[in-house]
Write an enzyme that holds these catalytic residues in place. Structure first.
Site, short mmCIF file in Angstrom:
data_model
loop_
_atom_site.label_atom_id
_atom_site.label_comp_id
_atom_site.label_asym_id
_atom_site.label_seq_id
_atom_site.Cartn_x
_atom_site.Cartn_y
_atom_site.Cartn_z
N LYS A 68 37.28 45.88 43.27
CA LYS A 68 37.73 45.48 41.93
C LYS A 68 36.83 46.15 40.90
CE LYS A 68 38.42 41.61 38.83
NZ LYS A 68 38.69 40.18 38.69
N LYS A 100 42.07 47.00 42.80
CA LYS A 100 42.49 46.55 41.48
C LYS A 100 41.69 47.28 40.42
CE LYS A 100 42.35 42.35 38.78
NZ LYS A 100 41.80 41.03 38.70
N GLU A 126 32.41 48.37 49.96
CA GLU A 126 32.77 46.99 49.57
C GLU A 126 33.85 46.43 50.51
OE1 GLU A 126 31.89 44.76 47.47
OE2 GLU A 126 30.73 45.70 45.89
N ARG A 166 42.88 38.29 30.04
CA ARG A 166 41.85 37.43 29.46
C ARG A 166 42.40 36.69 28.24
NH1 ARG A 166 36.94 41.85 30.25
NH2 ARG A 166 37.00 41.83 32.54
N LYS A 214 31.33 42.83 32.47
CA LYS A 214 31.27 42.43 33.88
C LYS A 214 30.75 43.55 34.79
CE LYS A 214 34.81 38.81 33.47
NZ LYS A 214 35.94 38.12 34.13
C1 PBG Z 1 39.20 36.90 36.99
C2 PBG Z 1 40.36 37.81 37.15
C3 PBG Z 1 40.71 38.84 36.28
C4 PBG Z 1 41.92 39.34 36.72
C5 PBG Z 1 42.28 38.63 37.87
N1 PBG Z 1 41.28 37.69 38.14
C6 PBG Z 1 40.07 39.32 35.04
C7 PBG Z 1 38.66 39.72 35.05
O1 PBG Z 1 38.07 40.02 36.09
O2 PBG Z 1 38.10 39.74 33.96
C8 PBG Z 1 42.69 40.43 36.03
C9 PBG Z 1 44.16 40.47 36.27
C10 PBG Z 1 44.93 41.25 35.26
O3 PBG Z 1 44.40 41.88 34.33
O4 PBG Z 1 46.16 41.23 35.40
N2 PBG Z 1 38.25 36.88 37.96
#
Ligand code: PBG
Length: 322
Positions: free
Chosen positions: A194, A247, A232, A204, A216
């Site tokens: 991710k 992702k 990972e 968000r 992050k």
């Molecule tokens: C949170 C999370 C996020 C997404 C899925 N779980 C956002 C982030 O990491 O800030 C993003 C999904 C999307 O943008 O469609 N842990």
């Protein structure tokens, strides 16, 4: 010329005979945003056509998904500010919104696979995926609560938990606790590669979960890195992940193929909120053909190696191909 490649493209019949990649309802995980309240169906400003549902209206949506042949949902909850704290205490409330949402889905469609997001950000007063101390995100304290959160989702009836936090060692921690507590059949779909992506903005907004300070980048991956994604992913599999994930989607298809060629567990890809928003915005302006572009992108994600795709376009895609 002895070889003419266009022969195999002469008409739709021959094209469909030689086609290598197909999209079907079996390919999708449907992300769903759940809120408190009654009769709530709120459109998300930066995700036109996508909504947050209260539990009563969630039932109808679930019935529709099931009738379309969609077999899996990925649940996210929007937590009221007053329930947020640094440790994400509300995340393990057996009567919390997520836990009630899991039961609601299972009541309406017992066979539909329920996957749940496991991360602290919607519950965190800082909007981070972990416990904050002195401006830092603590790893090991966070994985302990994430494991409790996974267990709580399993107890509520989740089929799979989907940790999206990117803390080190969380899969091991979760698997161990689930095994110890007898939840041998609860699966783990790990967000293993991710990236710290700018494409999560609309998500968000949907959950009101943007980080209150900083970014992050100390836990999510650097978009510049490729080898690290393999590391990972292999570690998550060793720690007990049943399904791994890349992702975002479209910008990371090289990673998807690398991982597909390296591992022997199913690979999921998340076509994220920013990817959805871009297509919606361009289509609204009349600059892109909405339906053609979504099918092309989903096909590309699958062609790259995805065994399943989490997509806000799942319903559109299934209607288009039926
Ligand atoms: C949170 C999370 C996020 C997404 C899925 N779980 C956002 C982030 O990491 O800030 C993003 C999904 C999307 O943008 O469609 N842990």
């Amino acid at each position: 010329m002895l070889r003419r490649n266009r022969r195999l493209r002469t008409n739709e019949s021959i094209r469909s005979l030689v086609r290598e990649t197909f999209i079907s309802p079996n390919d999708f995980l449907v992300p769903l945003f759940v809120v408190e309240g009654k009769q709530v169906k709120e459109e998300i400003a930066s995700m036109p056509g996508y909504y947050r549902y209260s539990l009563d209206l969630l039932k109808q949506e679930i019935k529709e998904l099931w009738s379309l042949g969609l077999k899996s949902v990925l649940l996210f909850v929007k937590v009221p500010d007053k329930l947020k704290d640094n440790a994400g205490t509300e995340a393990i409330n057996p009567e919390g919104l997520m836990q009630r949402a899991i039961k609601t889905v299972k009541d309406v469609a017992p066979e539909l696979l329920v996957m749940t997001d496991v991360a602290l950000d919607p519950y965190s007063s800082y909007g981070h995926d972990g416990i904050v101390n002195d401006g830092k995100i603590l790893n090991d304290d966070t994985t302990a609560i994430l494991a409790e959160m996974a267990l709580s989702h399993a107890q509520a009836g989740a089929d799979f938990v989907a940790p999206s936090d990117m803390m080190d060692g969380r899969i091991f921690e979760m698997r161990t606790l689930l095994e110890d507590e007898g939840y041998h059949d609860t699966g783990i779909m790990s967000y293993s590669a991710k990236y710290a992506s700018a494409f999560y903005g609309p998500f968000r907004d949907a959950l009101d979960s943007a980080p209150g300070f900083g970014d992050k980048k100390t836990y999510q991956m650097d978009p510049a890195n490729r080898d690290e994604a393999i590391k990972e992913t292999l570690m998550d599999i060793e720690e007990g992940a049943d399904i791994v994930m890349v992702k975002p989607g479209l910008c990371y298809l090289d990673i998807v193929r690398d991982i597909k060629n390296t591992v022997n567990v199913p690979v999921a890809v998340y076509q994220v909120s920013g990817e959805y928003a871009m297509i919606k915005a361009a289509a609204e302006k009349g600059w892109l053909d909405h339906d053609a572009v979504i099918l092309e992108q989903l096909t590309a994600i699958k062609r790259a190696g995805a065994n399943m795709i989490a997509s806000y376009f799942a319903k559109d895609a299934v209607k288009l191909i039926s």
